[in-house]
Motif scaffolding. Structure first.
Motif, PDB file in Angstrom:
ATOM      1  N   LEU A   1     -59.925  -8.406 -87.268  1.00  0.00           N
ATOM      2  CA  LEU A   1     -60.550  -9.719 -87.162  1.00  0.00           C
ATOM      3  C   LEU A   1     -60.257 -10.329 -85.796  1.00  0.00           C
ATOM      4  O   LEU A   1     -59.115 -10.330 -85.341  1.00  0.00           O
ATOM      5  N   ASP A   2     -61.280 -10.863 -85.172  1.00  0.00           N
ATOM      6  CA  ASP A   2     -61.118 -11.529 -83.876  1.00  0.00           C
ATOM      7  C   ASP A   2     -61.053 -13.035 -84.064  1.00  0.00           C
ATOM      8  O   ASP A   2     -61.695 -13.599 -84.949  1.00  0.00           O
ATOM      9  N   ARG A   3     -60.249 -13.692 -83.232  1.00  0.00           N
ATOM     10  CA  ARG A   3     -60.148 -15.150 -83.156  1.00  0.00           C
ATOM     11  C   ARG A   3     -59.803 -15.795 -84.499  1.00  0.00           C
ATOM     12  O   ARG A   3     -60.470 -16.712 -84.958  1.00  0.00           O
ATOM     13  N   VAL A   4     -58.758 -15.310 -85.134  1.00  0.00           N
ATOM     14  CA  VAL A   4     -58.316 -15.863 -86.413  1.00  0.00           C
ATOM     15  C   VAL A   4     -57.520 -17.135 -86.150  1.00  0.00           C
ATOM     16  O   VAL A   4     -56.574 -17.132 -85.378  1.00  0.00           O
ATOM     17  N   LYS A   5     -57.898 -18.219 -86.804  1.00  0.00           N
ATOM     18  CA  LYS A   5     -57.228 -19.508 -86.612  1.00  0.00           C
ATOM     19  C   LYS A   5     -56.004 -19.655 -87.498  1.00  0.00           C
ATOM     20  O   LYS A   5     -55.003 -20.220 -87.109  1.00  0.00           O
ATOM     21  N   SER A   6     -56.081 -19.161 -88.748  1.00  0.00           N
ATOM     22  CA  SER A   6     -54.992 -19.363 -89.697  1.00  0.00           C
ATOM     23  C   SER A   6     -54.795 -18.111 -90.544  1.00  0.00           C
ATOM     24  O   SER A   6     -55.755 -17.427 -90.884  1.00  0.00           O
ATOM     25  N   THR A   7     -53.531 -17.840 -90.867  1.00  0.00           N
ATOM     26  CA  THR A   7     -53.210 -16.701 -91.738  1.00  0.00           C
ATOM     27  C   THR A   7     -52.489 -17.178 -92.997  1.00  0.00           C
ATOM     28  O   THR A   7     -51.759 -16.419 -93.622  1.00  0.00           O
TER      29      THR A   7
END
Length: 62
Positions: free
Chosen positions: A16-22
């Motif tokens: 996944l690219d550019r993930v803001k939150s995990t």
């Protein structure tokens, strides 16, 4: 990108690219482990990599 492989285990690889939150990944990890699977994440630069396995026989997913 998503890769699936099914032999004795279901192997899942996700990129996944550019993930803001995990935040939700810990809950997903607990579900994999409850089914005798594995779940790991790591990141490089702006890309998050997720790998997971679930057994298809013997107590996992059937």
């Amino acid at each position: 990108m998503v890769l699936l492989d099914m032999k004795d285990v279901l192997s899942i690889k996700i990129e996944l690219d550019r993930v803001k939150s995990t935040r939700n990944l810990f809950e997903i990890q607990k579900k994999f482990e409850k089914c005798n699977g594995t779940f790991e994440t790591f990141s490089e630069e702006d890309t998050l990599y997720i790998r997971g396995t679930l057994p298809l026989l013997g107590g996992g997913v059937s």
